[in-house]
Design a protein around this motif. Structure first.
Motif, PDB file in Angstrom:
ATOM      1  N   ALA A   1      13.869  44.365 117.413  1.00 28.22           N
ATOM      2  CA  ALA A   1      12.602  43.633 117.525  1.00 28.22           C
ATOM      3  C   ALA A   1      11.557  44.501 118.225  1.00 28.22           C
ATOM      4  O   ALA A   1      11.898  45.393 119.021  1.00 28.22           O
ATOM      5  CB  ALA A   1      12.827  42.341 118.302  1.00 28.22           C
ATOM      6  N   GLU A   2      10.305  44.238 117.961  1.00 28.24           N
ATOM      7  CA  GLU A   2       9.215  45.054 118.502  1.00 28.24           C
ATOM      8  C   GLU A   2       9.252  45.106 120.023  1.00 28.24           C
ATOM      9  O   GLU A   2       9.047  46.168 120.618  1.00 28.24           O
ATOM     10  CB  GLU A   2       7.870  44.497 118.008  1.00 28.24           C
ATOM     11  CG  GLU A   2       6.716  45.476 118.143  1.00 28.24           C
ATOM     12  CD  GLU A   2       6.884  46.727 117.286  1.00 28.24           C
ATOM     13  OE1 GLU A   2       6.442  47.806 117.738  1.00 28.24           O
ATOM     14  OE2 GLU A   2       7.475  46.640 116.186  1.00 28.24           O
ATOM     15  N   TRP A   3       9.516  43.956 120.657  1.00 24.51           N
ATOM     16  CA  TRP A   3       9.502  43.923 122.120  1.00 24.51           C
ATOM     17  C   TRP A   3      10.651  44.725 122.719  1.00 24.51           C
ATOM     18  O   TRP A   3      10.587  45.181 123.871  1.00 24.51           O
ATOM     19  CB  TRP A   3       9.559  42.480 122.636  1.00 24.51           C
ATOM     20  CG  TRP A   3      10.867  41.766 122.428  1.00 24.51           C
ATOM     21  CD1 TRP A   3      11.195  40.930 121.412  1.00 24.51           C
ATOM     22  CD2 TRP A   3      12.027  41.826 123.285  1.00 24.51           C
ATOM     23  NE1 TRP A   3      12.485  40.461 121.554  1.00 24.51           N
ATOM     24  CE2 TRP A   3      13.017  40.983 122.697  1.00 24.51           C
ATOM     25  CE3 TRP A   3      12.322  42.488 124.475  1.00 24.51           C
ATOM     26  CZ2 TRP A   3      14.272  40.808 123.261  1.00 24.51           C
ATOM     27  CZ3 TRP A   3      13.589  42.309 125.030  1.00 24.51           C
ATOM     28  CH2 TRP A   3      14.538  41.486 124.440  1.00 24.51           C
ATOM     29  N   GLN A   4      11.742  44.920 121.941  1.00 26.35           N
ATOM     30  CA  GLN A   4      12.905  45.655 122.449  1.00 26.35           C
ATOM     31  C   GLN A   4      12.705  47.170 122.429  1.00 26.35           C
ATOM     32  O   GLN A   4      13.373  47.895 123.169  1.00 26.35           O
ATOM     33  CB  GLN A   4      14.144  45.316 121.621  1.00 26.35           C
ATOM     34  CG  GLN A   4      14.699  43.912 121.829  1.00 26.35           C
ATOM     35  CD  GLN A   4      15.905  43.644 120.941  1.00 26.35           C
ATOM     36  OE1 GLN A   4      15.824  43.826 119.724  1.00 26.35           O
ATOM     37  NE2 GLN A   4      17.011  43.225 121.527  1.00 26.35           N
ATOM     38  N   LYS A   5      11.809  47.638 121.572  1.00 25.50           N
ATOM     39  CA  LYS A   5      11.684  49.090 121.339  1.00 25.50           C
ATOM     40  C   LYS A   5      11.427  49.910 122.598  1.00 25.50           C
ATOM     41  O   LYS A   5      12.085  50.947 122.803  1.00 25.50           O
ATOM     42  CB  LYS A   5      10.614  49.346 120.275  1.00 25.50           C
ATOM     43  CG  LYS A   5      11.045  48.909 118.881  1.00 25.50           C
ATOM     44  CD  LYS A   5       9.971  49.187 117.833  1.00 25.50           C
ATOM     45  CE  LYS A   5      10.449  48.732 116.450  1.00 25.50           C
ATOM     46  NZ  LYS A   5       9.430  48.937 115.413  1.00 25.50           N
ATOM     47  N   PRO A   6      10.511  49.501 123.484  1.00 32.83           N
ATOM     48  CA  PRO A   6      10.293  50.316 124.692  1.00 32.83           C
ATOM     49  C   PRO A   6      11.537  50.442 125.569  1.00 32.83           C
ATOM     50  O   PRO A   6      11.769  51.494 126.171  1.00 32.83           O
ATOM     51  CB  PRO A   6       9.179  49.559 125.425  1.00 32.83           C
ATOM     52  CG  PRO A   6       8.488  48.768 124.371  1.00 32.83           C
ATOM     53  CD  PRO A   6       9.571  48.371 123.414  1.00 32.83           C
TER      54      PRO A   6
ATOM     55  N   GLU B   1      13.845  52.938 123.991  1.00 30.84           N
ATOM     56  CA  GLU B   1      13.321  54.290 124.214  1.00 30.84           C
ATOM     57  C   GLU B   1      13.759  54.791 125.590  1.00 30.84           C
ATOM     58  O   GLU B   1      14.152  55.953 125.751  1.00 30.84           O
ATOM     59  CB  GLU B   1      11.791  54.286 124.099  1.00 30.84           C
ATOM     60  CG  GLU B   1      11.280  54.126 122.673  1.00 30.84           C
ATOM     61  CD  GLU B   1       9.772  53.952 122.598  1.00 30.84           C
ATOM     62  OE1 GLU B   1       9.105  54.088 123.658  1.00 30.84           O
ATOM     63  OE2 GLU B   1       9.250  53.688 121.493  1.00 30.84           O
TER      64      GLU B   1
ATOM     65  N   LYS C   1      16.756  47.602 113.047  1.00 31.53           N
ATOM     66  CA  LYS C   1      16.413  46.180 113.044  1.00 31.53           C
ATOM     67  C   LYS C   1      16.024  45.661 114.429  1.00 31.53           C
ATOM     68  O   LYS C   1      16.010  44.460 114.676  1.00 31.53           O
ATOM     69  CB  LYS C   1      17.592  45.368 112.504  1.00 31.53           C
ATOM     70  CG  LYS C   1      17.916  45.696 111.041  1.00 31.53           C
ATOM     71  CD  LYS C   1      19.066  44.854 110.522  1.00 31.53           C
ATOM     72  CE  LYS C   1      19.379  45.190 109.068  1.00 31.53           C
ATOM     73  NZ  LYS C   1      20.504  44.379 108.542  1.00 31.53           N
TER      74      LYS C   1
ATOM     75  N   TYR D   1      19.294  51.378 115.082  1.00 32.80           N
ATOM     76  CA  TYR D   1      18.146  50.762 115.751  1.00 32.80           C
ATOM     77  C   TYR D   1      17.060  50.285 114.790  1.00 32.80           C
ATOM     78  O   TYR D   1      15.980  49.892 115.207  1.00 32.80           O
ATOM     79  CB  TYR D   1      17.543  51.751 116.763  1.00 32.80           C
ATOM     80  CG  TYR D   1      18.461  52.036 117.925  1.00 32.80           C
ATOM     81  CD1 TYR D   1      18.502  51.188 119.027  1.00 32.80           C
ATOM     82  CD2 TYR D   1      19.315  53.138 117.912  1.00 32.80           C
ATOM     83  CE1 TYR D   1      19.357  51.442 120.094  1.00 32.80           C
ATOM     84  CE2 TYR D   1      20.181  53.396 118.973  1.00 32.80           C
ATOM     85  CZ  TYR D   1      20.190  52.550 120.062  1.00 32.80           C
ATOM     86  OH  TYR D   1      21.048  52.795 121.110  1.00 32.80           O
TER      87      TYR D   1
ATOM     88  N   LYS E   1       7.691  39.224 130.644  1.00 30.31           N
ATOM     89  CA  LYS E   1       7.224  40.369 129.861  1.00 30.31           C
ATOM     90  C   LYS E   1       6.541  41.430 130.716  1.00 30.31           C
ATOM     91  O   LYS E   1       6.189  42.503 130.221  1.00 30.31           O
ATOM     92  CB  LYS E   1       6.297  39.889 128.748  1.00 30.31           C
ATOM     93  CG  LYS E   1       7.003  38.986 127.739  1.00 30.31           C
ATOM     94  CD  LYS E   1       6.076  38.573 126.612  1.00 30.31           C
ATOM     95  CE  LYS E   1       6.823  37.681 125.608  1.00 30.31           C
ATOM     96  NZ  LYS E   1       5.942  37.237 124.498  1.00 30.31           N
TER      97      LYS E   1
ATOM     98  N   THR F   1      20.721  44.292 118.378  1.00 34.10           N
ATOM     99  CA  THR F   1      19.663  43.287 118.269  1.00 34.10           C
ATOM    100  C   THR F   1      19.987  41.991 119.010  1.00 34.10           C
ATOM    101  O   THR F   1      19.104  41.370 119.598  1.00 34.10           O
ATOM    102  CB  THR F   1      19.374  42.957 116.797  1.00 34.10           C
ATOM    103  OG1 THR F   1      20.588  42.524 116.149  1.00 34.10           O
ATOM    104  CG2 THR F   1      18.848  44.176 116.066  1.00 34.10           C
TER     105      THR F   1
END
Length: 414
Positions: free
Chosen positions: A346-351, A354, A344, A342, A277, A330
């Motif tokens: 996951a939170e960790w994928q968002k950055p 972006e 669905k 986009y 991470k 996803t």
């Protein structure tokens, strides 16, 4: 005896006619059976095929009562295979997804259908720059499917440890590379130099960022790109020579490299398989003129003479649907051809997405040239001679510019 031969001939004629009828029925039965099978060619990794077979194919098979037969065929091999089938008038592939750099030969050889009449199938949510990639001489031969663009992955812990900011231009990139080398005694930044398609991508980015044209290769931008690469070379990771589309994942996971541009799937592997991470990403850096990233990815095509064209058209539309595109985002971390896929994530994928979407703003497709292999060879020949053999930049680039020009003339004369 004469009557006997007359009867024998009559019997043989009847048998022949029956054979023709039976063969015709058999042929019809085979044709109908073939319509229940959709042969799909894709060049995928094991994890990607798993998602296709478990999440993408089944809903379509159930809806249309068809069995999808997946074919693992790499981009370069697909051209040869389709060409052989086409020449033998024995096409046995219904639909393909193909690297957007391997399209020109398919069109030039007449191996794919003109899909212009299906243009309305393209969703209005598609990223606009993806459509022209499939167009040749005003006709649409390929549908958008999977865009791809490299982003810059970095070890956040190491940047923090040495108080470094993310590089946003060439000067800052050089400084970061120097700092890591000075602090640790070995280069920790990679620019791909494996003398293959991967290094071609990075050279395209460098040359275009300097305002040059990689298919010209001896213009001012190309000279600036190779000059910069020569300057930063002593501070790069020795793994730069082995870096391809896959190895950077291992380098980042083992923390032997702290900064490298690679394809987005890297994020899913690092986080989900390695739990890294601390490896984050951003869109990258600009050159003296602009920021530029090669627009990679795949498009959808239908081979000329596809046995199950009607079902292939339905599957083509299905692959572009929001339902499918969301699953690919996803489950595989693929960028989407649609702007609405986009939701669905996951939170960790968002950055990471972006970073991908920002890089896509500066993405440029490579030109579809029938002499692309010569361009690829020239770029890597110049890279080898200038960086590894220490030859003069301008003289070497002039040499390989001439090679490209000869290939261009030969292609135009055919």
């Amino acid at each position: 005896m004469k009557k006997f031969y007359t009867k024998l001939i009559a019997v043989l004629i009847i048998i022949s006619l029956l054979g023709t009828v039976i063969a015709g029925c058999g042929s019809k039965t085979q044709s109908e059976a073939r319509k229940k099978v959709l042969k799909v060619s894709m060049g995928l990794g094991e994890a990607e095929w798993k998602v296709m077979k478990e999440d993408i194919f089944p809903p379509f098979e159930q809806k249309y009562g068809v069995k999808i037969e997946p074919l693992q065929i790499e981009a370069g091999d697909l051209i040869k295979k389709l060409d052989a089938m086409h020449k033998a008038n024995a096409m046995d592939i219904d639909i393909i997804t193909q690297d957007n750099m391997q399209l020109a030969p398919l069109v030039a050889k007449g191996l794919v259908e003109d899909l212009s009449q299906y243009r309305d199938m393209i969703p209005k949510e598609v990223i606009p720059s993806l459509v022209p990639v499939g167009e040749f001489d005003g006709k649409l031969y390929f549908m958008p499917y999977r865009p791809n663009v490299e982003i810059a992955f970095y070890n956040a812990d190491k940047f923090n440890e040495y108080g470094l900011k993310l590089p946003t231009n060439w000067d800052e990139l050089l400084q970061v590379a120097k700092t890591f080398k000075e602090k640790e005694g070995i280069g920790r930044v990679i620019i791909k130099e494996n003398l293959g398609p991967d290094s071609t991508v990075h050279m395209f980015d460098l040359i275009r960022s300097a305002g040059g044209d990689p298919t010209v290769l001896n213009d001012e931008g190309s000279i600036k790109a190779f000059t910069f690469l020569k300057e930063i070379q002593p501070y790069l990771s020795p793994d730069s020579k082995k870096a391809d589309w896959n190895t950077p994942v291992e380098y980042l996971a083992k923390e032997s490299v702290y900064l490298v541009q690679n394809w987005p799937y890297t994020a899913n592997v690092l986080v989900e398989q390695y739990g890294k991470k601390n490896i984050l990403a951003y869109h990258g850096w600009t050159g003296p003129v602009k920021e530029s990233h090669v627009l990679g990815g795949e498009v959808i095509g239908i081979p000329t003479g596809a046995p199950n064209k009607e079902m292939a058209i339905k599957f083509m539309e299905y692959l572009m649907s929001k339902e499918v595109q969301e699953k690919l985002v996803t489950k595989l971390g693929w960028p989407s051809m649609r702007s609405d896929a986009y939701g669905k994530v996951a939170e960790w994928q968002k950055p990471y997405f972006e970073a991908i979407n920002e890089a896509l703003k500066h993405a440029e497709p490579r030109p579809n040239l029938v002499y692309w292999a010569d361009v690829d060879k020239a770029i890597n020949g110049a890279l080898r001679e200038i960086i590894f053999e220490g030859k003069d930049i301008k003289t070497t680039l002039d040499k390989y510019h001439n090679m490209i020009e000869e290939a261009k003339k030969a292609a135009e004369s055919k």
